[in-house]
Design an enzyme around this catalytic site. Structure first.
Site, PDB file in Angstrom:
ATOM      1  N   ASN A 108     165.345  18.373  -6.722  1.00 50.64           N
ATOM      2  CA  ASN A 108     165.777  19.354  -7.732  1.00 50.64           C
ATOM      3  C   ASN A 108     166.773  18.764  -8.728  1.00 50.64           C
ATOM      4  OD1 ASN A 108     164.216  21.353  -6.660  1.00 50.64           O
ATOM      5  ND2 ASN A 108     165.810  22.063  -5.265  1.00 50.64           N
TER       6      ASN A 108
ATOM      7  N   LYS B   9     153.635  22.419  -0.942  1.00 48.19           N
ATOM      8  CA  LYS B   9     154.135  23.743  -1.336  1.00 48.19           C
ATOM      9  C   LYS B   9     153.088  24.410  -2.220  1.00 48.19           C
ATOM     10  CE  LYS B   9     158.911  22.767  -2.146  1.00 48.19           C
ATOM     11  NZ  LYS B   9     160.045  23.221  -2.931  1.00 48.19           N
TER      12      LYS B   9
ATOM     13  N   GLU C 257     159.899  13.823 -15.446  1.00 51.73           N
ATOM     14  CA  GLU C 257     159.858  13.873 -13.973  1.00 51.73           C
ATOM     15  C   GLU C 257     159.787  12.454 -13.396  1.00 51.73           C
ATOM     16  OE1 GLU C 257     160.335  16.534 -12.112  1.00 51.73           O
ATOM     17  OE2 GLU C 257     159.896  18.213 -13.454  1.00 51.73           O
TER      18      GLU C 257
HETATM   19  N1  LIG Z   1     154.086  22.742  -5.549  1.00 47.99           N
HETATM   20  C1  LIG Z   1     155.014  21.918  -5.978  1.00 47.99           C
HETATM   21  O1  LIG Z   1     155.624  21.161  -5.214  1.00 47.99           O
HETATM   22  C2  LIG Z   1     155.324  21.874  -7.438  1.00 47.99           C
HETATM   23  C3  LIG Z   1     156.130  20.849  -7.967  1.00 47.99           C
HETATM   24  C4  LIG Z   1     156.353  20.813  -9.340  1.00 47.99           C
HETATM   25  C5  LIG Z   1     155.807  21.795 -10.155  1.00 47.99           C
HETATM   26  N2  LIG Z   1     155.058  22.794  -9.599  1.00 47.99           N
HETATM   27  C6  LIG Z   1     154.477  23.857 -10.427  1.00 47.99           C
HETATM   28  O2  LIG Z   1     153.543  23.281 -11.304  1.00 47.99           O
HETATM   29  C7  LIG Z   1     153.416  24.130 -12.436  1.00 47.99           C
HETATM   30  C8  LIG Z   1     153.396  23.275 -13.672  1.00 47.99           C
HETATM   31  O3  LIG Z   1     152.333  22.368 -13.550  1.00 47.99           O
HETATM   32  P1  LIG Z   1     151.909  21.394 -14.731  1.00 47.99           P
HETATM   33  O4  LIG Z   1     153.119  20.858 -15.383  1.00 47.99           O
HETATM   34  O5  LIG Z   1     150.909  20.472 -14.161  1.00 47.99           O
HETATM   35  O6  LIG Z   1     151.306  22.391 -15.827  1.00 47.99           O
HETATM   36  P2  LIG Z   1     150.039  23.358 -15.852  1.00 47.99           P
HETATM   37  O7  LIG Z   1     149.220  23.277 -14.659  1.00 47.99           O
HETATM   38  O8  LIG Z   1     150.551  24.703 -16.233  1.00 47.99           O
HETATM   39  O9  LIG Z   1     149.232  22.734 -17.077  1.00 47.99           O
HETATM   40  C9  LIG Z   1     149.858  22.608 -18.345  1.00 47.99           C
HETATM   41  C10 LIG Z   1     148.833  22.707 -19.464  1.00 47.99           C
HETATM   42  O10 LIG Z   1     148.011  21.555 -19.479  1.00 47.99           O
HETATM   43  C11 LIG Z   1     146.622  21.928 -19.479  1.00 47.99           C
HETATM   44  N3  LIG Z   1     145.921  20.823 -18.831  1.00 47.99           N
HETATM   45  C12 LIG Z   1     145.856  20.515 -17.520  1.00 47.99           C
HETATM   46  N4  LIG Z   1     145.226  19.341 -17.338  1.00 47.99           N
HETATM   47  C13 LIG Z   1     144.858  18.908 -18.575  1.00 47.99           C
HETATM   48  C14 LIG Z   1     144.184  17.760 -19.058  1.00 47.99           C
HETATM   49  N5  LIG Z   1     143.801  16.778 -18.236  1.00 47.99           N
HETATM   50  N6  LIG Z   1     143.970  17.655 -20.375  1.00 47.99           N
HETATM   51  C15 LIG Z   1     144.414  18.625 -21.248  1.00 47.99           C
HETATM   52  N7  LIG Z   1     145.065  19.719 -20.859  1.00 47.99           N
HETATM   53  C16 LIG Z   1     145.290  19.851 -19.537  1.00 47.99           C
HETATM   54  C17 LIG Z   1     146.601  23.259 -18.803  1.00 47.99           C
HETATM   55  O11 LIG Z   1     145.463  24.027 -19.184  1.00 47.99           O
HETATM   56  C18 LIG Z   1     147.890  23.897 -19.321  1.00 47.99           C
HETATM   57  O12 LIG Z   1     147.681  24.433 -20.582  1.00 47.99           O
HETATM   58  C19 LIG Z   1     154.585  25.096 -12.403  1.00 47.99           C
HETATM   59  O13 LIG Z   1     154.120  26.367 -12.043  1.00 47.99           O
HETATM   60  C20 LIG Z   1     155.477  24.538 -11.307  1.00 47.99           C
HETATM   61  O14 LIG Z   1     156.169  25.559 -10.616  1.00 47.99           O
HETATM   62  C21 LIG Z   1     154.794  22.835  -8.280  1.00 47.99           C
END
Ligand SMILES: NC(=O)c1ccc[n+]([C@@H]2O[C@H](COP(=O)([O-])OP(=O)(O)OC[C@H]3O[C@@H](n4cnc5c(N)ncnc54)[C@H](O)[C@@H]3O)[C@@H](O)[C@H]2O)c1
Length: 345
Positions: free
Chosen positions: A229, A131, A173
């Site tokens: 979900n 996705k 998660e």
């Molecule tokens: N496509 C899918 O199936 C799916 C599933 C779950 C979530 N999502 C999406 O994922 C997004 C959230 O992703 P996330 O939780 O990974 O957060 P994110 O990508 O927003 O990252 C969170 C924070 O961590 C920082 N960061 C990233 N890697 C880092 C590292 N190694 N060290 C230090 N900082 C780091 C980023 O700069 C940011 O400030 C949401 O938009 C959600 O809708 C998508």
């Protein structure tokens, strides 16, 4: 690429292993999209991974998933004349992967991309399943396509620089995955230290839960993917309501509250107590943000379909057993009251 088989992540134990894994994909990397913070923290490694391709940095978080940012990326795909014989390398958390995957998938009807997830949530969840998407107006992920990366390459080392709330959110998660499948994985979580991200082996096991679910319902046509979900119906409410407060909850922290409240609605008492104990040990029993019931209901109904006053959502019959069922809003209100009065007054 529209394929019904989900790409399985490979976890590499070393930086060198990760660099070699990108090389052996067999497509030259011509453009790299990297989370800005990750580039600052991991520049030497990112520079080795990108194979001299230009790098575009994007700030992580929801603002990444916007049309202006996508336009910036499409312009670069145009400028560097990216086509199907080359790969775009995406390095970041779920937000950068959702954005980059969407731009690659829509460019010339799809150019190959390699995903290198750098957050706990991205390694076990967001990078997997095909996705991709952007937010539009008030709605999350309203623009999107299914597209599988040519490779998903995980490296646990990245998680060592994650801020604590992101690590805790990742564990929420992980607990969700364990609640869905139960058995060994649930037992394993009883013994882990929640202070650190999981071992590489456990990351791979957690990621496999999502791969297996997606494999059975790649395009969400059978309703099977809906089990993922779990905890998110009420989780989204707390994420939304905490946004305007002094201490916004991370996505995972909000999901943790949702998991326990939704557990209250359907789990037998002993299983509910086991979940509450695990959440407490993981530091995930956060207090609820201040809210009014009017705002609560608005957040609950934001993107949900309601039929005859009933909400359809996945519910735990037991640990390892999820069923999609309908519940009246009143029951969710009751679960919220229970949490506020008995779990975290
Ligand atoms: N496509 C899918 O199936 C799916 C599933 C779950 C979530 N999502 C999406 O994922 C997004 C959230 O992703 P996330 O939780 O990974 O957060 P994110 O990508 O927003 O990252 C969170 C924070 O961590 C920082 N960061 C990233 N890697 C880092 C590292 N190694 N060290 C230090 N900082 C780091 C980023 O700069 C940011 O400030 C949401 O938009 C959600 O809708 C998508």
């Amino acid at each position: 690429m529209r394929s019904s088989t989900p790409t399985e992540p490979r976890f590499l134990p070393t930086e060198l292993g990760l660099v070699e894994a990108v090389e052996t994909v067999g497509l030259p990397v011509r453009l790299t999209v990297c989370d800005g913070k990750v580039y600052t923290l991991w520049k030497p490694l990112v520079d080795r991974l990108r194979q001299e391709s230009p790098v575009i940095t994007v700030a992580g978080g929801e603002t990444a998933k916007s049309l202006p940012t996508a336009r910036r990326l499409w312009k670069k795909l145009w400028q560097y004349r990216i086509d199907k014989g080359q790969a775009v390398l995406l390095i970041g958390g779920g937000s950068v992967l959702d954005l980059g995957g969407f731009c690659a998938a829509t460019w010339k009807r799809g150019v190959p991309f390699i995903s290198v997830p750098t957050t706990f949530i991205a390694q076990i969840d967001a990078a997997i399943g095909g996705k991709t998407g952007l937010n539009f107006k008030e709605g999350k992920n309203l623009l999107g396509v299914y597209a599988q990366p040519v490779a998903i390459l995980g490296y646990r080392g990245f998680l060592e620089t994650l801020p604590k709330p992101e690590v805790r959110g990742g564990w929420a998660e992980a607990i969700k995955h364990a609640l869905i499948v139960g058995g060994d994985l649930w037992e394993k979580l009883q013994g882990v230290s929640f202070k650190e991200p999981p071992s590489m082996e456990l990351l791979a096991e957690l990621a496999a839960v999502k791969v297996n679910i997606v494999r059975q319902d790649p395009y969400e046509e059978k309703g099977l993917r809906h089990v993922l979900n779990l905890g998110h119906t009420l989780g989204h409410v707390w994420e939304t309501l905490s946004l305007r407060t002094e201490r916004p909850l991370s996505h995972g922290e909000a999901v943790a509250i949702g998991l326990l409240q939704e557990g209250y609605l359907s789990l037998p008492p002993a299983a509910l107590e086991a979940l509450r104990t695990l959440m407490e040990r993981a530091g995930l029993l956060n207090p609820l943000p201040d809210f009014t019931w009017k705002a609560w209901e608005k957040a609950l109904l934001q993107d949900k379909k309601i039929r005859d006053g009933q909400l359809r959502m996945p519910l735990l019959q037991a640990i390892g057993q999820v069923k999609v069922d309908s519940l009246p809003i009143q029951a969710l209100r009751e679960a919220t009251r229970w949490y506020r009065q008995e779990v975290r007054p």
